[in-house]
Each structure stands twice: as C-alpha cells, then as structure tokens.
Design a protein around this motif. Sequence first.
Motif, PDB file in Angstrom:
ATOM      1  N   ILE A   1      44.064  49.284  44.847  1.00 14.51           N
ATOM      2  CA  ILE A   1      44.864  48.634  43.735  1.00 14.51           C
ATOM      3  C   ILE A   1      43.987  48.039  42.909  1.00 14.51           C
ATOM      4  CG2 ILE A   1      46.425  46.732  43.693  1.00 14.51           C
ATOM      5  CD1 ILE A   1      47.567  47.671  46.481  1.00 14.51           C
ATOM      6  N   GLY A   2      42.800  47.355  43.278  1.00 12.72           N
ATOM      7  CA  GLY A   2      42.122  46.792  42.060  1.00 12.72           C
ATOM      8  C   GLY A   2      41.622  47.694  41.076  1.00 12.72           C
ATOM      9  N   ALA A   3      41.220  48.822  41.401  1.00  9.54           N
ATOM     10  CA  ALA A   3      40.729  49.924  40.431  1.00  9.54           C
ATOM     11  C   ALA A   3      41.762  50.339  39.556  1.00  9.54           C
ATOM     12  CB  ALA A   3      40.183  50.923  41.311  1.00  9.54           C
ATOM     13  N   ALA A   4      42.968  50.451  40.298  1.00 10.96           N
ATOM     14  CA  ALA A   4      44.050  50.914  39.256  1.00 10.96           C
ATOM     15  C   ALA A   4      44.594  49.762  38.345  1.00 10.96           C
ATOM     16  CB  ALA A   4      45.348  51.207  40.262  1.00 10.96           C
TER      17      ALA A   4
ATOM     18  N   THR B   1      52.157  54.020  45.449  1.00  5.59           N
ATOM     19  CA  THR B   1      50.966  54.403  44.742  1.00  5.59           C
ATOM     20  C   THR B   1      50.103  52.972  44.493  1.00  5.59           C
ATOM     21  OG1 THR B   1      51.580  54.825  42.600  1.00  5.59           O
ATOM     22  CG2 THR B   1      51.914  56.551  44.247  1.00  5.59           C
ATOM     23  N   ALA B   2      48.933  53.271  44.249  1.00  2.12           N
ATOM     24  CA  ALA B   2      48.199  52.085  43.678  1.00  2.12           C
ATOM     25  C   ALA B   2      48.549  51.785  42.083  1.00  2.12           C
ATOM     26  CB  ALA B   2      46.657  52.376  43.767  1.00  2.12           C
ATOM     27  N   ASP B   3      48.878  53.013  41.502  1.00  4.27           N
ATOM     28  CA  ASP B   3      49.391  52.573  40.159  1.00  4.27           C
ATOM     29  C   ASP B   3      50.468  52.003  39.959  1.00  4.27           C
ATOM     30  OD1 ASP B   3      46.962  54.005  39.073  1.00  4.27           O
ATOM     31  OD2 ASP B   3      48.182  55.948  39.035  1.00  4.27           O
ATOM     32  N   GLU B   4      51.479  52.170  41.055  1.00  5.25           N
ATOM     33  CA  GLU B   4      52.872  51.409  40.797  1.00  5.25           C
ATOM     34  C   GLU B   4      52.594  50.036  41.073  1.00  5.25           C
ATOM     35  OE1 GLU B   4      55.855  54.876  42.483  1.00  5.25           O
ATOM     36  OE2 GLU B   4      54.842  53.646  44.091  1.00  5.25           O
ATOM     37  N   VAL B   5      51.819  49.546  42.035  1.00  7.52           N
ATOM     38  CA  VAL B   5      51.266  48.219  42.249  1.00  7.52           C
ATOM     39  C   VAL B   5      50.781  47.804  40.988  1.00  7.52           C
ATOM     40  CG1 VAL B   5      50.149  46.376  43.681  1.00  7.52           C
ATOM     41  CG2 VAL B   5      51.242  48.647  44.823  1.00  7.52           C
ATOM     42  N   ALA B   6      49.804  48.295  40.402  1.00 10.10           N
ATOM     43  CA  ALA B   6      49.144  48.060  39.293  1.00 10.10           C
ATOM     44  C   ALA B   6      49.830  47.738  37.984  1.00 10.10           C
ATOM     45  CB  ALA B   6      48.016  48.911  38.510  1.00 10.10           C
TER      46      ALA B   6
END
Length: 250
Positions: free
Chosen positions: A18-21, A211-216
């Motif tokens: 998540i942090g990378a996204a 997805t990580a992008d959705e959290v981001a």
Amino acid sequence: MTSFAGVRALVTGGASGIGAAVTAGLLARGARVAVLDLSVDGLPDGVVGYRCDVADRASVNEAVDAAAQALGGIDVVVNNAGVGAAGTVADNDDEEWLRVLNINVVGIARVSAAALPHLRASADAAIVNTASVAATHGLPQRALYSASKGAVVALTRAMAADHLREGIRVNCVNPGTADTPWVARLLEAAADPAAERLALEARQPHGRLVTADEVAASVLFLADPANGSTSGVSLAVDGGMHSLLLRPDL
C-alpha cells in the motif's frame, strides 16, 4: 493529476504494498515524496528514501529531520508502516504484544510527533494513518492485530482533536483484506493457500481482495488539500464489508 503540486509528503512503509501505491500516486499528482522504510532500495525516480525503524525514536527523529531538510518542509504524513500478527489472545506472548503495539501504534505517534513542527508551518497539513477493517470487525485469529488497529482508529480521532486548531487534519483508512505482499505471505503459510484466498475473497461483499491502488486512492483523497474540512474520519476501503450483509449466492 496535479492536485498535489508543490506538496511535500512523507510516507512510512512506502517501499512496498500500500505504501508503494501511495508513493506512486503522490508522485503522479505532483508531490515531492520522501519514503521512510526498513529498506529503501528500488524506489521510483524522484523519491528520496531514508532507512527508518518506526519502533525506535532516535531512528524516527533522524529520518524525519533528514526528509524535511531534503523536501524543504513537510505538508503530508502518511503513517503506513506496520506489521501483522495472527492468533488468539493465547497465541502471542508479552514480547510479541509489545513489539506489534510498539510498531503499529507507538510508531505512528513517534513519526507524527517528529513531523509536528514541520506540519505546523504548513498551510496544507494532513496526516493519514493506515488502520484496518480489523479495527471495526471481530476477525478470527487476529486478536493482537485487531487491538493494534483499533488503537490506531482511536489515536486518529484523538490526534484530530488535538491538532485541528493548529491547521493539521488527521484521518485514517480502514482497508479490508488487501492484495499485498504481507497477505501473500499469509496465504503461502496456509495449509491450502488457494482455499484460503477464496475464503478471504468471499468475506468481502464485492467478492475479491482490495487492491493497493484502491487503498492509495482513499489515502490521497484524505490527504488532498482540497478536502480542508475532512478531519477525524475513518474511511472504509473494504468492498462494503463495514456496512453490507449480502445473502450468499445459492
């Protein structure tokens, strides 16, 4: 895509998942980004990275100061660094309880405290913490993890109350089970990884992992300077798990 133009952002745990996204999303929207993580190898071009252990105050203070100097200040802090834990209350010893709480809860306090002088000088100051659906739902085999993330939600509200009149907004996201390297490791350790993944997907009303992008995207919403009246919010990113109870398909 320039909503963060000129914004100086610090992301803990920003090297993966998540942090990378979040880091990629901030970059794409014009922010200058510093990542604090245990390893900062392979960061995107334009990102400055500092090795940091959020469980150690000296490490945090040194890394936050270095990031602020490199960026010329700090406007946004994303407290994403954290660790997982599995088991009931009988399965983790005192040392593990203290380790997880030290990273997941006190780590947020350390980073935020170190960044406060810089945030107070910002016109667009915001802190976004990463909590979890485990903070609001009783999930099996997640006693310690749930306790830590419940504390993150409570801490977020307290910080929002403490710092609102200083011009600092504080919010958090509550992701459902996300498709991240940490979850991948949990699945690998399961007796039947494929069946475990299907069970995790079925637990969320939209039938898949987040997805990580959705959290981001939700982190960016809360951090966006345009949302100046949003503070003390816990934003669920869980496919509706927080409020929907769908009938199973027959």
